[in-house]
Design a protein around this motif. Structure first.
Motif, PDB file in Angstrom:
ATOM      1  N   MET A 181       0.845  -1.171   0.000  1.00  0.00           N
ATOM      2  CA  MET A 181       0.000   0.000   0.000  1.00  0.00           C
ATOM      3  C   MET A 181       0.896   1.241   0.000  1.00  0.00           C
ATOM      4  SD  MET A 181      -3.143   1.253   2.400  1.00  0.00           S
ATOM      5  CE  MET A 181      -3.744  -0.397   2.317  1.00  0.00           C
ATOM      6  N   PHE A 182       0.534   2.207  -0.827  1.00  0.00           N
ATOM      7  CA  PHE A 182       1.295   3.445  -0.936  1.00  0.00           C
ATOM      8  C   PHE A 182       1.012   4.318   0.289  1.00  0.00           C
ATOM      9  CE2 PHE A 182       2.083   7.780  -2.325  1.00  0.00           C
ATOM     10  CZ  PHE A 182       3.309   7.643  -2.967  1.00  0.00           C
ATOM     11  N   THR A 183       2.071   4.899   0.859  1.00  0.00           N
ATOM     12  CA  THR A 183       1.935   5.689   2.077  1.00  0.00           C
ATOM     13  C   THR A 183       2.815   6.934   2.017  1.00  0.00           C
ATOM     14  OG1 THR A 183       1.580   3.654   3.344  1.00  0.00           O
ATOM     15  CG2 THR A 183       2.185   5.598   4.587  1.00  0.00           C
ATOM     16  N   LYS A 184       2.302   8.026   2.522  1.00  0.00           N
ATOM     17  CA  LYS A 184       3.061   9.259   2.709  1.00  0.00           C
ATOM     18  C   LYS A 184       2.895   9.692   4.162  1.00  0.00           C
ATOM     19  CE  LYS A 184       4.963  10.691  -1.115  1.00  0.00           C
ATOM     20  NZ  LYS A 184       6.404  10.763  -1.202  1.00  0.00           N
ATOM     21  N   HIS A 185       3.884  10.410   4.658  1.00  0.00           N
ATOM     22  CA  HIS A 185       3.855  10.866   6.050  1.00  0.00           C
ATOM     23  C   HIS A 185       3.863  12.394   6.108  1.00  0.00           C
ATOM     24  CE1 HIS A 185       5.284   6.701   6.399  1.00  0.00           C
ATOM     25  NE2 HIS A 185       4.576   6.728   7.505  1.00  0.00           N
ATOM     26  N   PHE A 186       3.053  12.921   7.010  1.00  0.00           N
ATOM     27  CA  PHE A 186       2.942  14.362   7.218  1.00  0.00           C
ATOM     28  C   PHE A 186       2.824  14.622   8.715  1.00  0.00           C
ATOM     29  CE2 PHE A 186       0.712  13.311   3.280  1.00  0.00           C
ATOM     30  CZ  PHE A 186       1.284  14.182   2.359  1.00  0.00           C
ATOM     31  N   GLU A 187       3.132  15.844   9.104  1.00  0.00           N
ATOM     32  CA  GLU A 187       2.807  16.302  10.451  1.00  0.00           C
ATOM     33  C   GLU A 187       1.724  17.358  10.289  1.00  0.00           C
ATOM     34  OE1 GLU A 187       4.909  18.255  14.389  1.00  0.00           O
ATOM     35  OE2 GLU A 187       6.074  16.952  13.058  1.00  0.00           O
ATOM     36  N   VAL A 188       0.755  17.365  11.184  1.00  0.00           N
ATOM     37  CA  VAL A 188      -0.337  18.333  11.097  1.00  0.00           C
ATOM     38  C   VAL A 188       0.243  19.743  11.055  1.00  0.00           C
ATOM     39  CG1 VAL A 188      -2.244  19.365  12.400  1.00  0.00           C
ATOM     40  CG2 VAL A 188      -2.114  16.892  12.158  1.00  0.00           C
ATOM     41  N   ASP A 189      -0.202  20.505  10.097  1.00  0.00           N
ATOM     42  CA  ASP A 189       0.195  21.904   9.970  1.00  0.00           C
ATOM     43  C   ASP A 189      -0.577  22.702  11.027  1.00  0.00           C
ATOM     44  OD1 ASP A 189       0.389  24.631   9.240  1.00  0.00           O
ATOM     45  OD2 ASP A 189       0.570  24.118   7.120  1.00  0.00           O
ATOM     46  N   PRO A 190       0.114  23.424  11.901  1.00  0.00           N
ATOM     47  CA  PRO A 190      -0.584  24.194  12.946  1.00  0.00           C
ATOM     48  C   PRO A 190      -1.615  25.176  12.373  1.00  0.00           C
ATOM     49  CG  PRO A 190       1.768  24.134  13.400  1.00  0.00           C
ATOM     50  CD  PRO A 190       1.567  23.526  12.035  1.00  0.00           C
ATOM     51  N   ALA A 191      -1.428  25.631  11.146  1.00  0.00           N
ATOM     52  CA  ALA A 191      -2.389  26.551  10.526  1.00  0.00           C
ATOM     53  C   ALA A 191      -3.721  25.867  10.236  1.00  0.00           C
ATOM     54  CB  ALA A 191      -1.804  27.124   9.234  1.00  0.00           C
ATOM     55  N   HIS A 192      -3.749  24.544  10.291  1.00  0.00           N
ATOM     56  CA  HIS A 192      -4.971  23.785  10.018  1.00  0.00           C
ATOM     57  C   HIS A 192      -5.825  23.550  11.264  1.00  0.00           C
ATOM     58  CE1 HIS A 192      -2.853  21.927   6.261  1.00  0.00           C
ATOM     59  NE2 HIS A 192      -3.089  23.219   6.135  1.00  0.00           N
ATOM     60  N   ILE A 193      -5.361  24.009  12.421  1.00  0.00           N
ATOM     61  CA  ILE A 193      -6.080  23.796  13.675  1.00  0.00           C
ATOM     62  C   ILE A 193      -7.176  24.848  13.822  1.00  0.00           C
ATOM     63  CG2 ILE A 193      -5.840  23.698  16.201  1.00  0.00           C
ATOM     64  CD1 ILE A 193      -4.436  21.402  14.685  1.00  0.00           C
ATOM     65  N   ASP A 194      -8.374  24.399  14.181  1.00  0.00           N
ATOM     66  CA  ASP A 194      -9.496  25.340  14.343  1.00  0.00           C
ATOM     67  C   ASP A 194      -9.629  25.784  15.806  1.00  0.00           C
ATOM     68  OD1 ASP A 194     -10.877  23.336  15.744  1.00  0.00           O
ATOM     69  OD2 ASP A 194     -12.288  22.937  14.128  1.00  0.00           O
ATOM     70  N   PHE A 195     -10.666  26.532  16.088  1.00  0.00           N
ATOM     71  CA  PHE A 195     -10.879  27.081  17.437  1.00  0.00           C
ATOM     72  C   PHE A 195     -11.118  26.001  18.490  1.00  0.00           C
ATOM     73  CE2 PHE A 195     -15.042  26.619  15.613  1.00  0.00           C
ATOM     74  CZ  PHE A 195     -15.852  26.238  16.671  1.00  0.00           C
ATOM     75  N   GLN A 196     -11.451  24.774  18.060  1.00  0.00           N
ATOM     76  CA  GLN A 196     -11.677  23.681  19.015  1.00  0.00           C
ATOM     77  C   GLN A 196     -10.400  22.923  19.348  1.00  0.00           C
ATOM     78  OE1 GLN A 196     -15.726  21.631  18.168  1.00  0.00           O
ATOM     79  NE2 GLN A 196     -14.878  22.213  16.163  1.00  0.00           N
ATOM     80  N   GLY A 197      -9.298  23.291  18.678  1.00  0.00           N
ATOM     81  CA  GLY A 197      -8.026  22.623  18.943  1.00  0.00           C
ATOM     82  C   GLY A 197      -7.805  21.364  18.131  1.00  0.00           C
ATOM     83  N   VAL A 198      -8.622  21.158  17.098  1.00  0.00           N
ATOM     84  CA  VAL A 198      -8.474  19.993  16.217  1.00  0.00           C
ATOM     85  C   VAL A 198      -8.339  20.489  14.776  1.00  0.00           C
ATOM     86  CG1 VAL A 198      -9.747  18.444  17.752  1.00  0.00           C
ATOM     87  CG2 VAL A 198     -10.969  19.684  15.958  1.00  0.00           C
ATOM     88  N   VAL A 199      -7.936  19.601  13.888  1.00  0.00           N
ATOM     89  CA  VAL A 199      -7.815  19.957  12.473  1.00  0.00           C
ATOM     90  C   VAL A 199      -9.203  20.221  11.913  1.00  0.00           C
ATOM     91  CG1 VAL A 199      -7.164  19.102  10.177  1.00  0.00           C
ATOM     92  CG2 VAL A 199      -5.662  18.689  12.133  1.00  0.00           C
ATOM     93  N   ASP A 200      -9.360  21.357  11.258  1.00  0.00           N
ATOM     94  CA  ASP A 200     -10.609  21.699  10.578  1.00  0.00           C
ATOM     95  C   ASP A 200     -10.873  20.634   9.511  1.00  0.00           C
ATOM     96  OD1 ASP A 200     -12.340  22.904   8.496  1.00  0.00           O
ATOM     97  OD2 ASP A 200     -12.174  24.705   9.726  1.00  0.00           O
ATOM     98  N   GLY A 201     -12.106  20.165   9.425  1.00  0.00           N
ATOM     99  CA  GLY A 201     -12.471  19.100   8.492  1.00  0.00           C
ATOM    100  C   GLY A 201     -12.159  19.406   7.035  1.00  0.00           C
ATOM    101  N   LEU A 202     -12.044  20.669   6.705  1.00  0.00           N
ATOM    102  CA  LEU A 202     -11.709  21.090   5.357  1.00  0.00           C
ATOM    103  C   LEU A 202     -10.357  20.554   4.901  1.00  0.00           C
ATOM    104  CD1 LEU A 202     -12.095  23.177   2.937  1.00  0.00           C
ATOM    105  CD2 LEU A 202     -10.858  24.774   4.394  1.00  0.00           C
ATOM    106  N   TYR A 203      -9.424  20.368   5.840  1.00  0.00           N
ATOM    107  CA  TYR A 203      -8.053  20.029   5.473  1.00  0.00           C
ATOM    108  C   TYR A 203      -7.792  18.530   5.273  1.00  0.00           C
ATOM    109  CZ  TYR A 203      -7.081  24.885   6.356  1.00  0.00           C
ATOM    110  OH  TYR A 203      -7.096  26.255   6.297  1.00  0.00           O
ATOM    111  N   TYR A 204      -8.640  17.672   5.778  1.00  0.00           N
ATOM    112  CA  TYR A 204      -8.435  16.229   5.620  1.00  0.00           C
ATOM    113  C   TYR A 204      -8.268  15.851   4.141  1.00  0.00           C
ATOM    114  CZ  TYR A 204      -9.773  15.408  10.536  1.00  0.00           C
ATOM    115  OH  TYR A 204      -9.832  15.378  11.914  1.00  0.00           O
ATOM    116  N   PRO A 205      -9.159  16.338   3.247  1.00  0.00           N
ATOM    117  CA  PRO A 205      -8.993  15.982   1.832  1.00  0.00           C
ATOM    118  C   PRO A 205      -7.692  16.492   1.213  1.00  0.00           C
ATOM    119  CG  PRO A 205     -11.227  16.752   2.233  1.00  0.00           C
ATOM    120  CD  PRO A 205     -10.425  17.051   3.475  1.00  0.00           C
ATOM    121  N   PHE A 206      -7.120  17.577   1.760  1.00  0.00           N
ATOM    122  CA  PHE A 206      -5.853  18.066   1.219  1.00  0.00           C
ATOM    123  C   PHE A 206      -4.728  17.073   1.455  1.00  0.00           C
ATOM    124  CE2 PHE A 206      -7.963  22.247   1.434  1.00  0.00           C
ATOM    125  CZ  PHE A 206      -7.694  22.692   0.146  1.00  0.00           C
TER     126      PHE A 206
END
Length: 130
Positions: free
Chosen positions: A1-26
């Motif tokens: 299975m093809f895999t890539k690794h990323f670290e969550v971009d802090p700019a993607h964090i919303d006011f609740q302290g989690v990644v905004d759902g908009l960014y998952y598809p990116f």
């Protein structure tokens, strides 16, 4: 299975302290494009210059667990057959520490002269699936 690794971009964090759902598809798109290039040898930017347009037609995404700041992501990508011969499915997951946080299926095609098709490299990879 093809895999890539990323670290969550802090700019993607919303006011609740989690990644905004908009960014998952990116994160999935970046992995899907890398899969096309690295695993299938298809450079979609070069293909576009030759008149081939690769497009996502639809997708379904299921959230299971929120991504948080500092998470190290493992994003996967694999081909699956679609019921229509001129389309292909990309099944993808975002995992953190072996736990699936989200999964999605992207339905895509390649338009050549306005007609949907599946590129030869994709068709060959699908044929290997059985």
């Amino acid at each position: 299975m093809f895999t890539k690794h990323f670290e969550v971009d802090p700019a993607h964090i919303d006011f609740q302290g989690v990644v905004d759902g908009l960014y998952y598809p990116f994160y999935m798109e970046w992995t899907r494009h890398a899969f096309m290039k690295e695993a299938l040898g298809i450079d979609i930017e070069e293909e576009f210059k030759q008149g081939k347009m690769y497009m996502v037609l639809e997708y379904s995404l299921r959230f299971r667990k929120s991504l948080k700041q500092g998470d190290k992501l493992e994003v996967t990508c694999e081909l699956q057959k679609n019921e229509k011969r001129n389309r292909v499915n990309f099944f993808q997951q975002i995992n953190v520490n072996g736990v699936t946080c989200t999964d999605a299926t992207f339905v895509a095609t390649c338009f050549v002269n306005g007609r949907p098709s599946v590129p030869e490299a994709v068709a060959e990879a699908l044929a290997q699936l059985g």
